[in-house]
Design an enzyme around this catalytic site. Structure first.
Site, PDB file in Angstrom:
ATOM      1  N   SER A  68       0.750  -1.290   0.051  1.00  0.00           N
ATOM      2  CA  SER A  68       0.043  -0.091  -0.192  1.00  0.00           C
ATOM      3  C   SER A  68       1.005   1.266  -0.115  1.00  0.00           C
ATOM      4  O   SER A  68       1.641   1.592  -1.158  1.00  0.00           O
ATOM      5  CB  SER A  68      -0.965  -0.093   1.276  1.00  0.00           C
ATOM      6  OG  SER A  68      -1.981   0.941   1.108  1.00  0.00           O
ATOM      7  N   ASP A 282      -3.202   6.399  -2.803  1.00  0.00           N
ATOM      8  CA  ASP A 282      -1.905   5.692  -2.446  1.00  0.00           C
ATOM      9  C   ASP A 282      -1.528   4.718  -3.314  1.00  0.00           C
ATOM     10  O   ASP A 282      -2.287   4.371  -4.325  1.00  0.00           O
ATOM     11  CB  ASP A 282      -2.168   5.136  -0.957  1.00  0.00           C
ATOM     12  CG  ASP A 282      -3.211   4.267  -0.711  1.00  0.00           C
ATOM     13  OD1 ASP A 282      -3.838   4.017  -1.759  1.00  0.00           O
ATOM     14  OD2 ASP A 282      -3.231   3.508   0.386  1.00  0.00           O
ATOM     15  N   ASP A 286      -6.456   2.527  -2.039  1.00  0.00           N
ATOM     16  CA  ASP A 286      -7.636   2.276  -1.136  1.00  0.00           C
ATOM     17  C   ASP A 286      -7.574   3.774   0.010  1.00  0.00           C
ATOM     18  O   ASP A 286      -8.436   3.698   0.902  1.00  0.00           O
ATOM     19  CB  ASP A 286      -7.375   1.089  -0.169  1.00  0.00           C
ATOM     20  CG  ASP A 286      -5.998   1.095   0.368  1.00  0.00           C
ATOM     21  OD1 ASP A 286      -5.336   2.022   0.610  1.00  0.00           O
ATOM     22  OD2 ASP A 286      -5.918  -0.169   1.065  1.00  0.00           O
ATOM     23  N   ARG A 504       1.983   6.606  18.939  1.00  0.00           N
ATOM     24  CA  ARG A 504       1.407   5.184  19.035  1.00  0.00           C
ATOM     25  C   ARG A 504       2.510   4.286  17.799  1.00  0.00           C
ATOM     26  O   ARG A 504       3.097   4.949  17.095  1.00  0.00           O
ATOM     27  CB  ARG A 504       0.127   5.013  18.254  1.00  0.00           C
ATOM     28  CG  ARG A 504      -0.191   5.725  17.053  1.00  0.00           C
ATOM     29  CD  ARG A 504      -1.511   5.354  16.444  1.00  0.00           C
ATOM     30  NE  ARG A 504      -1.638   3.827  16.008  1.00  0.00           N
ATOM     31  CZ  ARG A 504      -1.071   3.742  14.813  1.00  0.00           C
ATOM     32  NH1 ARG A 504      -0.632   4.686  14.070  1.00  0.00           N
ATOM     33  NH2 ARG A 504      -1.289   2.405  14.220  1.00  0.00           N
ATOM     34  N   PRO A 505       2.672   3.107  18.129  1.00  0.00           N
ATOM     35  CA  PRO A 505       3.553   2.390  17.165  1.00  0.00           C
ATOM     36  C   PRO A 505       2.778   2.067  16.129  1.00  0.00           C
ATOM     37  O   PRO A 505       1.708   1.684  15.997  1.00  0.00           O
ATOM     38  CB  PRO A 505       3.742   0.987  17.950  1.00  0.00           C
ATOM     39  CG  PRO A 505       2.622   0.743  19.047  1.00  0.00           C
ATOM     40  CD  PRO A 505       2.121   2.224  19.343  1.00  0.00           C
ATOM     41  N   SER A 506       3.358   2.223  15.080  1.00  0.00           N
ATOM     42  CA  SER A 506       2.676   1.863  13.660  1.00  0.00           C
ATOM     43  C   SER A 506       2.692   0.353  13.538  1.00  0.00           C
ATOM     44  O   SER A 506       3.268  -0.377  14.049  1.00  0.00           O
ATOM     45  CB  SER A 506       3.759   2.318  12.495  1.00  0.00           C
ATOM     46  OG  SER A 506       3.367   1.649  11.425  1.00  0.00           O
ATOM     47  N   GLY A 507       1.634  -0.003  12.834  1.00  0.00           N
ATOM     48  CA  GLY A 507       1.242  -1.432  12.441  1.00  0.00           C
ATOM     49  C   GLY A 507       1.761  -1.704  11.185  1.00  0.00           C
ATOM     50  O   GLY A 507       1.563  -2.930  10.516  1.00  0.00           O
TER      51      GLY A 507
HETATM   52  C1  G16 Z   1      -2.961   0.916   6.436  1.00  0.00           C
HETATM   53  C2  G16 Z   1      -4.464   0.623   7.156  1.00  0.00           C
HETATM   54  C3  G16 Z   1      -4.761   1.854   7.688  1.00  0.00           C
HETATM   55  C4  G16 Z   1      -4.015   2.591   8.602  1.00  0.00           C
HETATM   56  C5  G16 Z   1      -2.576   2.577   7.979  1.00  0.00           C
HETATM   57  C6  G16 Z   1      -1.575   3.138   8.807  1.00  0.00           C
HETATM   58  O1  G16 Z   1      -3.167   1.603   5.260  1.00  0.00           O
HETATM   59  O2  G16 Z   1      -5.303   0.063   6.301  1.00  0.00           O
HETATM   60  O3  G16 Z   1      -6.094   1.733   8.375  1.00  0.00           O
HETATM   61  O4  G16 Z   1      -4.292   4.016   9.094  1.00  0.00           O
HETATM   62  O5  G16 Z   1      -2.241   1.504   7.404  1.00  0.00           O
HETATM   63  O6  G16 Z   1      -1.284   2.616   9.612  1.00  0.00           O
HETATM   64  P1  G16 Z   1       0.040   2.491  10.743  1.00  0.00           P
HETATM   65  O7  G16 Z   1      -0.335   3.903  11.216  1.00  0.00           O
HETATM   66  O8  G16 Z   1      -0.512   1.137  11.854  1.00  0.00           O
HETATM   67  O9  G16 Z   1       1.053   2.408  10.188  1.00  0.00           O
HETATM   68  P2  G16 Z   1      -2.447   1.194   3.896  1.00  0.00           P
HETATM   69  O10 G16 Z   1      -3.186   2.214   3.118  1.00  0.00           O
HETATM   70  O11 G16 Z   1      -1.219   1.426   4.134  1.00  0.00           O
HETATM   71  O12 G16 Z   1      -3.163   0.024   3.810  1.00  0.00           O
END
Ligand code: G16
Length: 550
Positions: A68, A282, A286, A504-507
């Site tokens: 993404s 992006d 999405d 917050r930690p990124s996911g």
């Molecule tokens: C994904 C998630 C989103 C989230 C974003 C950033 O987006 O689908 O809901 O806001 O990551 O997440 P984080 O701050 O945990 O890194 P995408 O567009 O990268 O799939």
């Protein structure tokens, strides 16, 4: 003696061995990391998708290969449930266990899932596969398919699709076409038919300053390609000029919705004339944000919050006109600008709910409303309509005793349902929804932007040794670890007006995210930088403390 499916799954896994030094987690949006360490994960996600399909009696499961918004060198994989929504939380846990299982543990992890979910291994399985434009996605798709085939799953490889297109296809297929045709053409036709009808109904007296011209930043990704196809179906109703179409630049590099939102500037490749309506997608289309250069060359961003309030306000107007009472809610995260929350509650009278980051959390919350509008500030969102909504709209449309005005409003809402991709946030569908509303109001982008003024804000990333040391509560608005961080943030916030900050930690990336807002840009920047330094200090920062974008 091991069953033949097990022998086949294990022998495939030995061709894609997992290295002990790598660990993976099904995070905010699936697995996401450097592309060159993802091969074992893709193989195992192939196994998982087949098991999930068998567990839901052979319904089709989707697997999207994409990272993404991340840089081109990263990649990732997201699993799509039969109705087009995101993988169930319990299955995320299975996915993480499978991805991390040592070779000699793989059999027991597979057996454990099969027994916990009571899976009939004789059941057929079907998986839809698609990928984004990353060069690594091609070979990763091959490995995924190997995993699917090793458990005798059937698959359809759609090649290049946007993430939301795959979600849409999966839902259409599993609902035998009642949601639409499960083809790419079916997707464009469904959206553009609804768009065209709404445009005819909305009339557009041409007296306002609406313009159908859009300068689009395709993030050098799959969205740029798909918009070219969309244009063929739109037949000139929108004049979309595609920039960053992948012909030269790199995916998401100095372009794309995340760049525009975080850097608060247009992609350098785009020649943005004052007042021109611009849109940024992006990497997998999405997410969407709008922007323009305002008076004095000032950059103006219309992010997910502005889109959400526009849509919620429009739906509310139509519900009122149609005389239909439905519960309408707006779901946001901690990143929502304070002004948008204030505008939605005080001006639109729409109740707000706040969830953790990750569209999966917003999506579930939105299901609690008859009409749930959910958007992250980063531009990721959609609208969900509960099953009771369509019959209610149809009743009003067909009730001869009601006024033409009421029926017309209900018909518009019915068409809006078709224009929205309910499965997941969809940049193309959201673009068409926004353009429908702006056309009806005959607004230019500046008029839309003036609905409320965002509080100045800033986001930063901090590199730390292990981002898991940051733990949060209260929908990620407060930290509970490391010790002393929350009180330090509270003290800093107290020094500014209208200020708020959280970390917050990124996911999806190996960073800690910092957000700050305040009454002036200087104050927001200063607060973000000071909070970033605190994170760096208390959470074992790596390298230099964060600095503001130059
Ligand atoms: C994904 C998630 C989103 C989230 C974003 C950033 O987006 O689908 O809901 O806001 O990551 O997440 P984080 O701050 O945990 O890194 P995408 O567009 O990268 O799939």
């Amino acid at each position: 003696m091991a069953s033949s499916w097990l022998t086949s799954a294990l022998s495939g896994a030995s061709r894609h061995p997992k290295r002990p030094e790598h660990s993976y987690s099904y995070g905010t949006a699936g697995f996401r990391t450097k592309a060159d360490i993802l091969e074992p994960v893709l193989y195992r996600v192939g196994l998982l998708a087949v098991l999930r399909s068998k567990a839901v009696k052979g319904s089709t499961i989707g697997v999207m290969i994409t990272a993404s918004h991340n840089p081109e060198a990263d990649n990732g994989v997201k699993v799509v449930e039969p109705m087009g929504d995101m993988l169930l939380a319990q299955w995320e846990t299975y996915a993480t266990s499978l991805a991390n299982a040592r070779e000699d543990d793989l059999e027991s992890v597979l057996q454990d899932i099969i027994s916990k979910e009571n899976i009939d291994m004789e059941q057929s399985a079907n998986v839809f596969v698609a990928r984004d434009t990353r060069p690594s996605s091609v070979s990763l798709a091959e490995v995924l398919i190997e995993g699917i085939q090793s458990l005798s799953g059937q698959y359809v490889n759609y090649g290049l699709l946007s993430t939301p297109q795959l979600h849409y296809m999966v839902r259409c297929h599993n609902t035998q076409g009642s949601y639409g045709k499960s083809t790419e053409t079916g997707y464009y036709e469904k959206l553009t038919n609804a768009f065209t009808k709404l445009r005819q109904k909305n009339g557009g007296n041409g007296k306002g300053s609406y313009s159908n011209q859009i300068l689009l930043d395709g993030a050098n990704g799959v969205g740029a390609l798909k918009v070219e196809q969309l244009k063929e179906h739109l037949k000139g109703q929108l004049d979309i000029i595609v920039n960053n179409d992948g012909s030269k630049g790199k995916l998401n590099e100095e372009c794309g919705a995340d760049y525009v939102k975080i850097q608060q500037r247009p992609p350098p490749e785009m020649d943005v004339k004052p007042e021109t309506k611009c849109v940024s997608f992006d990497g997998d289309a999405d997410r969407i944000v709008y922007f323009y250069m305002g008076k004095g060359g000032k950059f103006k961003l219309l992010d997910g919050d502005k889109i959400a309030t526009l849509i919620a306000g429009y739906i509310q107007e139509l519900l009122t006109e149609a005389g239909i009472q439905l519960t309408l809610g707006l779901i946001q995260t901690a990143y929502a600008n304070g002004s948008s929350t204030h505008y939605a509650t005080k001006m639109l009278n729409v109740p707000i709910a706040c969830t953790r980051t990750g569209v999966k959390h917003l999506h579930h919350k939105a299901q609690e409303f008859e009409v749930g509008v959910y958007f992250e500030a980063n531009g990721h969102g959609t609208v969900l309509f509960s099953p009771s909504v369509i019959p209610k709209l149809d009743d009003v449309c067909q009730d001869k005793s009601l006024s033409a005005g009421k029926k017309e409003a209900a018909t518009k809402l019915r068409l809006l349902v078709d224009l929205i991709n309910e499965t997941v946030g969809d940049a193309i569908s959201d673009l068409l929804v926004v353009e429908t509303i702006l056309y009806q109001k005959q607004w230019n982008i500046e008029e839309w932007n003036s609905s409320y003024t965002d509080l100045p804000n800033r986001q930063l990333k901090v590199k730390v040794k292990d981002r898991a040391v940051i733990q949060t509560t209260d929908a990620e608005r407060k930290t509970t670890s490391p010790a002393g961080l929350q009180s330090a943030i509270d003290e800093l916030v107290a020094q500014y007006n209208k200020a708020r900050s959280f970390v917050r930690p990124s996911g999806t990336e190996d960073v800690v995210r910092v957000y700050a807002e305040a009454d002036t840009q200087i104050a927001a920047d200063e607060l973000a930088a000071k909070v970033g330094v605190k994170v760096h200090e208390l959470a074992q920062g790596v390298g230099d403390p964060p600095s503001l974008p130059s």
